[in-house]
Design a protein around this motif. Sequence first.
Motif, PDB file in Angstrom:
ATOM      1  N   SER B  31       0.846  -1.195   0.000  1.00 21.20           N
ATOM      2  CA  SER B  31       0.000   0.000   0.000  1.00 21.20           C
ATOM      3  C   SER B  31       0.876   1.239   0.000  1.00 21.20           C
ATOM      4  O   SER B  31       1.989   1.224   0.510  1.00 21.20           O
ATOM      5  CB  SER B  31      -0.912   0.005   1.228  1.00 21.20           C
ATOM      6  OG  SER B  31      -0.135   0.030   2.399  1.00 21.20           O
ATOM      7  N   LEU B  32       0.331   2.292  -0.596  1.00 19.30           N
ATOM      8  CA  LEU B  32       1.088   3.537  -0.691  1.00 19.30           C
ATOM      9  C   LEU B  32       0.832   4.400   0.535  1.00 19.30           C
ATOM     10  O   LEU B  32      -0.301   4.477   1.010  1.00 19.30           O
ATOM     11  CB  LEU B  32       0.665   4.315  -1.937  1.00 19.30           C
ATOM     12  CG  LEU B  32       1.060   3.713  -3.284  1.00 19.30           C
ATOM     13  CD1 LEU B  32       0.394   4.487  -4.414  1.00 19.30           C
ATOM     14  CD2 LEU B  32       2.559   3.738  -3.463  1.00 19.30           C
ATOM     15  N   GLY B  37      -5.665   8.789  -0.365  1.00 14.98           N
ATOM     16  CA  GLY B  37      -6.217   7.724  -1.201  1.00 14.98           C
ATOM     17  C   GLY B  37      -6.084   8.047  -2.675  1.00 14.98           C
ATOM     18  O   GLY B  37      -6.319   7.209  -3.536  1.00 14.98           O
ATOM     19  N   GLU B  40      -3.683   5.757  -4.922  1.00 15.52           N
ATOM     20  CA  GLU B  40      -4.219   4.496  -5.442  1.00 15.52           C
ATOM     21  C   GLU B  40      -5.147   4.772  -6.625  1.00 15.52           C
ATOM     22  O   GLU B  40      -5.155   4.029  -7.603  1.00 15.52           O
ATOM     23  CB  GLU B  40      -4.985   3.738  -4.356  1.00 15.52           C
ATOM     24  CG  GLU B  40      -4.106   3.039  -3.347  1.00 15.52           C
ATOM     25  CD  GLU B  40      -3.792   3.888  -2.140  1.00 15.52           C
ATOM     26  OE1 GLU B  40      -4.154   5.084  -2.169  1.00 15.52           O
ATOM     27  OE2 GLU B  40      -3.169   3.386  -1.195  1.00 15.52           O
ATOM     28  N   VAL B  41      -5.942   5.846  -6.492  1.00  9.84           N
ATOM     29  CA  VAL B  41      -6.873   6.181  -7.574  1.00  9.84           C
ATOM     30  C   VAL B  41      -6.099   6.445  -8.864  1.00  9.84           C
ATOM     31  O   VAL B  41      -6.427   5.931  -9.932  1.00  9.84           O
ATOM     32  CB  VAL B  41      -7.728   7.419  -7.196  1.00  9.84           C
ATOM     33  CG1 VAL B  41      -8.618   7.838  -8.358  1.00  9.84           C
ATOM     34  CG2 VAL B  41      -8.573   7.117  -5.972  1.00  9.84           C
ATOM     35  N   THR B  44      -4.274   3.219 -10.195  1.00  6.71           N
ATOM     36  CA  THR B  44      -5.127   2.160 -10.745  1.00  6.71           C
ATOM     37  C   THR B  44      -5.995   2.665 -11.894  1.00  6.71           C
ATOM     38  O   THR B  44      -6.789   1.912 -12.431  1.00  6.71           O
ATOM     39  CB  THR B  44      -6.033   1.559  -9.646  1.00  6.71           C
ATOM     40  OG1 THR B  44      -6.751   2.636  -9.017  1.00  6.71           O
ATOM     41  CG2 THR B  44      -5.232   0.822  -8.596  1.00  6.71           C
TER      42      THR B  44
END
Lengths: 219, 143
Positions: B31-32, B37, B40-41, B44
């Motif tokens: 996980s970053l 958040g 991740e957005v 991905t």
Amino acid sequence: MKRFYVVLGLAALAGGAWLTYQARRPPAAGPGGAVVPLPATDGFPGYIMGSDSAPVEVVEYADFECPACAQFATVQMPTVREQLIATGRVRWRFRDFPLPSHSFARYAAHAAQCAGEQGRFWDMHDQLFANHSWAQTGRDPSRLFRDMARTVGLDLDRYDACMESARYAGRIEASKQEGDARGVNGTPTFFINGRQLTARSWGSDVFKGVVDSITGRGR
Amino acid sequence: MRHRQAIALLSLAGLFVALYLWLYKIGMIGSLTCGTGGCEVVQTSRYAVFLGLPVALHGVLGYGVLLGVTLAGLQPRWLGRRGPTLVLAALATLGILFTAYLNYLAVFRIHAVCRWCVASAVIITLIWLVAMHAWWKERAVGR
């Protein structure tokens, strides 16, 4: 020049050490994370709604990504709250049961736990189920969850720190294992005063009928 | 010489940021550390791949080349020459244009901000400023 290469070498070493640390760090309950954490041993019994003195306790094992759970939460639960919980007849206990087939179930459960940390578990619970389109798209819902956190009035800095720390991942796993031990194999599953509800539907009238039979009102 | 040393250090920092994002992309990092958040957005999203390669890998290669050219430019035989400075200025300009495009995608298409991408943008901007300053100075001197 020699000093420059020493500085460059030290910077490279520091960067390498940092990357190694990041790679070995336990993963957070990030979106879609497939890693199952160790169960927590804090004995957390689940979030409870209703009176401590209510004669009936319903334990619900649910998965935030499960459509049937969302339907129950949005269609039947308001009536259950109004007729059974608000009247002091039922105490409702929510337990996480994230299904392995659902990519974001644990992440959603963690978002709800982080809201619970700020006293807003049920508000977040309602948000997650009322805006359930996130569960159908397959897209990373972290931004949407953060928007929900804002909507329910959470301190976003605390929410972010909580989500990043994954501090409740073990608690969610403990709840899942508790459900496994009780024979839960789908969601939602309900236990009423310790006995599994085997009704084929979960309408509010079903709960009312069972509660009536337990408390003697239906006689 | 100073500007090449500065670019080498900045390139190394950028290389680690890009490596971090790339290791996440290939599953080596679970996980970053991002907070919002948004990382991740962005990582991905469908825009996280460019010309068949993860954008983060482009970063790794880009910063790697910058670091390589800079270290070569610090060798005695290249130290007094203008060539490495020109190459660094050209590479930094390419890098800053690519970064501007990625930031446009993040803000206007993906609607998420990744702190690590912003960090990389700051680093490449600093590299570009240093490279352009060096190029301008050497041009004025007529070396």
